[in-house]
Design a protein around this motif. Structure first.
Motif, mmCIF file in Angstrom:
data_model
loop_
_atom_site.group_PDB
_atom_site.id
_atom_site.type_symbol
_atom_site.label_atom_id
_atom_site.label_comp_id
_atom_site.label_asym_id
_atom_site.label_seq_id
_atom_site.Cartn_x
_atom_site.Cartn_y
_atom_site.Cartn_z
ATOM 1 N N TYR A 35 -8.350 17.507 -8.705
ATOM 2 C CA TYR A 35 -7.762 18.557 -7.888
ATOM 3 C C TYR A 35 -7.802 19.850 -8.689
ATOM 4 N N GLU A 42 -2.871 26.944 -2.985
ATOM 5 C CA GLU A 42 -2.300 25.612 -3.025
ATOM 6 C C GLU A 42 -3.194 24.664 -3.824
ATOM 7 N N PHE A 91 -6.417 19.522 -12.164
ATOM 8 C CA PHE A 91 -5.638 18.299 -12.334
ATOM 9 C C PHE A 91 -6.504 17.076 -12.086
ATOM 10 N N GLY A 105 -2.224 13.955 -14.144
ATOM 11 C CA GLY A 105 -2.155 14.423 -15.515
ATOM 12 C C GLY A 105 -1.513 15.796 -15.570
ATOM 13 N N GLU A 106 -1.414 16.330 -16.775
ATOM 14 C CA GLU A 106 -0.756 17.618 -16.977
ATOM 15 C C GLU A 106 -1.654 18.809 -16.658
ATOM 16 N N TRP A 109 -5.992 23.984 -18.045
ATOM 17 C CA TRP A 109 -5.974 25.381 -17.617
ATOM 18 C C TRP A 109 -7.275 26.036 -18.029
ATOM 19 N N TYR B 34 5.394 11.046 1.560
ATOM 20 C CA TYR B 34 5.440 11.088 0.107
ATOM 21 C C TYR B 34 6.076 12.399 -0.348
ATOM 22 N N TYR B 36 6.328 14.731 -3.904
ATOM 23 C CA TYR B 36 5.964 15.030 -5.280
ATOM 24 C C TYR B 36 6.671 16.321 -5.666
ATOM 25 N N GLN B 38 6.385 19.647 -8.748
ATOM 26 C CA GLN B 38 5.664 20.245 -9.857
ATOM 27 C C GLN B 38 6.629 21.157 -10.591
ATOM 28 N N SER B 41 4.492 24.498 -15.031
ATOM 29 C CA SER B 41 3.042 24.375 -15.115
ATOM 30 C C SER B 41 2.581 22.940 -15.359
ATOM 31 N N GLN B 42 3.482 21.983 -15.161
ATOM 32 C CA GLN B 42 3.115 20.591 -15.386
ATOM 33 C C GLN B 42 2.343 20.026 -14.203
ATOM 34 N N GLY B 43 1.828 18.818 -14.341
ATOM 35 C CA GLY B 43 1.141 18.165 -13.241
ATOM 36 C C GLY B 43 2.122 17.667 -12.197
ATOM 37 N N PRO B 44 1.671 17.505 -10.962
ATOM 38 C CA PRO B 44 2.559 16.971 -9.918
ATOM 39 C C PRO B 44 3.117 15.609 -10.319
ATOM 40 N N TYR B 46 5.191 12.207 -9.072
ATOM 41 C CA TYR B 46 5.615 11.397 -7.928
ATOM 42 C C TYR B 46 7.126 11.231 -7.949
ATOM 43 N N TYR B 87 6.861 19.017 -2.917
ATOM 44 C CA TYR B 87 5.844 18.866 -1.891
ATOM 45 C C TYR B 87 6.134 17.630 -1.040
ATOM 46 N N THR B 99 -4.632 12.872 -0.975
ATOM 47 C CA THR B 99 -3.316 13.518 -0.906
ATOM 48 C C THR B 99 -3.517 15.010 -0.727
ATOM 49 N N ILE B 100 -3.051 15.545 0.385
ATOM 50 C CA ILE B 100 -3.227 16.951 0.709
ATOM 51 C C ILE B 100 -1.916 17.690 0.463
ATOM 52 N N PHE B 101 -1.974 18.675 -0.408
ATOM 53 C CA PHE B 101 -0.782 19.456 -0.748
ATOM 54 C C PHE B 101 -0.676 20.692 0.124
ATOM 55 N N GLY B 102 0.539 20.987 0.556
ATOM 56 C CA GLY B 102 0.824 22.248 1.226
ATOM 57 C C GLY B 102 1.421 23.231 0.237
ATOM 58 N N ALA B 103 2.193 24.168 0.763
ATOM 59 C CA ALA B 103 2.798 25.184 -0.093
ATOM 60 C C ALA B 103 4.067 24.685 -0.769
#
Lengths: 113, 111
Positions: A35, A42, A91, A105-106, A109, B34, B36, B38, B41-44, B46, B87, B99-103
């Motif tokens: 991703y 988004e 990601f 993952g984190e 960047w 689901y 999630y 964030q 600045s970390q990853g999403p 669950y 999310y 997995t589709i993320f919105g705003a």
């Protein structure tokens, strides 16, 4: 158990250069996803591997992006040549064959200057 | 995948419950809800998921309405570290599990 790991965490390159991002999924996870989130946008799906095969690459923006997963373990995402609009965070995520949850993952960047 | 609608931002006082709503009026019978988050600045990360029944784990509770057209994520005792973008995602648990993320909703937990 180690989570999804990505390398490098940060990268700054010049426009026109090449960058390769690496992702190591959770051990044993056959499904691997990429991703990205570019500035102000988004999180967008790029592609999905099942083992070494590309299951869905509908989100890949253009042919400057190449994803590979030789051997079905780690994956690389190469951007060549990089453009300014490629800047953002990339990601990687993975999921076990019998699992329903995708773990991220984190991120890596990327800044293209 | 069904589209979800979430408020862009919410505030919550530290120690109080944070209730994050999500509308998914076009959800299909085989789609799961689901959540999630964030953090900076970390990853999403669950949080929780469910199909029809309410669910609870060590992080949160998920309340899904009987018609499944909306749901609420509840953080029972919000802390400053819960400040994040949350999310709400609906998707099937078959095929690619894309997995589709919105705003999302930006939750601010204030001291």
């Amino acid at each position: 158990e180690a989570g999804v790991t990505q390398f490098p965490s940060h990268s700054v390159i010049e426009k026109g250069q090449t960058v390769t991002l690496r992702c190591d999924p959770i051990s044993g996870h056959d499904n691997l996803y990429w991703y990205r989130r570019v500035m102000g946008k988004e999180i967008k799906f790029l592609l999905h591997f099942v083992k070494e095969s590309k299951q869905d690459e509908s989100g890949m923006p253009n042919n400057r992006f190449l994803a590979e997963r030789t051997g079905g373990t780690y994956s690389t995402l190469k951007v060549q040549p990089a453009e300014l609009e490629d800047s953002g965070v990339y990601f990687c995520a993975s999921r076990g064959t019998l699992g329903n949850t995708i773990y991220f993952g984190e991120g890596s960047w990327l800044t293209v200057v | 995948d069904a589209k979800t609608t979430q408020p862009p931002s919410m505030d919550c006082a530290e120690g109080r419950a944070a209730n994050l709503p999500c509308n998914h009026s076009t959800i299909s019978g085989n789609e799961y809800v689901y959540w999630y988050r964030q953090i900076h600045s970390q990853g999403p990360q669950y949080i929780i998921h469910g199909l029809k029944n309410n669910e609870t784990n060590e992080m949160a509770s998920l309340i899904i309405t009987e018609d499944r057209k909306s749901s609420t994520l509840i953080l029972p005792h919000a802390t400053l570290r819960d400040t994040a973008v949350y999310y709400c995602i609906v998707r099937v648990n078959t095929g690619g599990f894309k997995t589709i993320f919105g705003a999302g909703t930006r939750l601010f937990v204030k001291a």
